[in-house]
Design a protein around this motif. Sequence first.
Motif, PDB file in Angstrom:
ATOM      1  N   LYS A  64       0.806  -1.216   0.000  1.00  0.00           N
ATOM      2  CA  LYS A  64       0.000   0.000   0.000  1.00  0.00           C
ATOM      3  C   LYS A  64       0.844   1.274   0.000  1.00  0.00           C
ATOM      4  CE  LYS A  64      -3.792  -2.293   2.462  1.00  0.00           C
ATOM      5  NZ  LYS A  64      -4.596  -2.313   3.707  1.00  0.00           N
ATOM      6  N   PHE A  65       2.147   1.137   0.286  1.00  0.00           N
ATOM      7  CA  PHE A  65       3.008   2.323   0.293  1.00  0.00           C
ATOM      8  C   PHE A  65       3.252   2.797  -1.137  1.00  0.00           C
ATOM      9  CE2 PHE A  65       4.712   0.248   4.305  1.00  0.00           C
ATOM     10  CZ  PHE A  65       3.963   1.055   5.147  1.00  0.00           C
ATOM     11  N   THR A  66       3.083   4.089  -1.355  1.00  0.00           N
ATOM     12  CA  THR A  66       3.235   4.652  -2.698  1.00  0.00           C
ATOM     13  C   THR A  66       4.532   5.433  -2.862  1.00  0.00           C
ATOM     14  OG1 THR A  66       2.020   6.639  -2.025  1.00  0.00           O
ATOM     15  CG2 THR A  66       0.741   4.822  -2.989  1.00  0.00           C
TER      16      THR A  66
ATOM     17  N   THR B  17      -0.303   4.758   3.520  1.00  0.00           N
ATOM     18  CA  THR B  17       0.235   4.839   2.148  1.00  0.00           C
ATOM     19  C   THR B  17       1.618   5.473   2.080  1.00  0.00           C
ATOM     20  OG1 THR B  17      -0.873   6.971   1.800  1.00  0.00           O
ATOM     21  CG2 THR B  17      -2.070   4.960   1.149  1.00  0.00           C
ATOM     22  N   LYS B  18       2.183   5.913   3.203  1.00  0.00           N
ATOM     23  CA  LYS B  18       3.485   6.584   3.201  1.00  0.00           C
ATOM     24  C   LYS B  18       4.425   5.936   4.210  1.00  0.00           C
ATOM     25  CE  LYS B  18       5.727  11.053   4.042  1.00  0.00           C
ATOM     26  NZ  LYS B  18       5.537  12.461   4.497  1.00  0.00           N
TER      27      LYS B  18
END
Length: 406
Positions: free
Chosen positions: A45-47, A78-79
């Motif tokens: 999920k990390f972008t 997400t970070k």
Amino acid sequence: MKALKKLCCTLLVSLLCLSFVTPVLAASTPGFQAFTKTNLGAYEKFTDIDQSKWYGSSKQGVIKTACELNILNGMSPTKFDPEGTLRLNEAVKIACVIHALYTGQADPLQPGTGKHWADPYLAYAEANGILQKDEFTNYDRPATRSEMAHIFAKSLPEDGLKKINTVLSIEDVDCDLMLPIQYAGDIFKLYRAGVLAGEPKTHAFRPTSTITRAEAATIVARLALPATRENFDIVWRCGAYYDQPEFSLTNAEGKTLSTGQYSYQELADFVDGLTLIESSEFQDEGKQQGAVTHVTNSYEGLTVHYFIDPENPRDVFIFQLSTKSPAYVDQRGIRVGCSEAKLVEKYPGTGDSALYYCPPEFGRFYYVTVYSFSLSSSNNTIRTEYHMSSKSGGTVQEIYLASNWL
């Protein structure tokens, strides 16, 4: 008779009941088996993670490992912020989670027990010896690398940080530096356990610098998964020793020796019959090298300095050879008794091929003139030193061969 039958029936029923009781086993510490990848799916999920960089899943994949172990999490769903600096409170949280899992204690995070998200972890750290009470005044600031090592070194007990490396020196942590390095003992401990390795070639640690979250993920993986720990040895300052064929000394039986790493038997065969000059316990800032012995031997003008670490299966490390005997000649034709003019003639040119001149009044060489020749490789530096003084009539009186001699 009826009473006897009744007693027998009672005993039989009791035995049958006992046979169905599950025995209670003594509680044991979960240890490393507690570290399992349970947080699956969070990493994807990390972008903000570049998968092509060293920490990406297509390379070392350390961030994915740390996240799946549920020890190091993102700044948001997400970070992850891989290039961001690790803060003190994050380091404490990591140490607490590792400690709790390894020792089988409850999750240190107890909702509602503090005003700041890190308060439960700080309380757990103080209660379990990871931190002293009020050890730091500001836990929101970035952690230095030495502070991180200090905290992480308390995350596992001694049996979780077993020594696998001989580390006698770290070039920017050593006790002979002008300013003492904070938490040097913890840094040495993690180096010897293979949790820290420093820079790729020099093993320098940069103790006062900050550390990124991606770098912290590497250390998390090594703490939790011993199979990922680094094997290396640092016997002098810039790295481990390797044989260098460019210069060696020969004993009376024709056996040659250069600085390097040898099996104990190889060394014993070479120095057999040598007179023991000195044998002392090696001391360093880490205060954990009581088993390491520094030995000096001499035989017909040849002196061998070496370290023996019985806890390290990689055996002994020879860091310096020297001779005052004219019988020893190196491959460049320089020998004890060679004149200064002849010495300079053997090393024409400039740069790496030229001799380095050290006058008598310089530093520790106040009594001799020193010419030295350095030979560097990808993993080592060999320096050959030629000492001369007015007492020797301007001729070479001693030849030294040292690895990583700074």
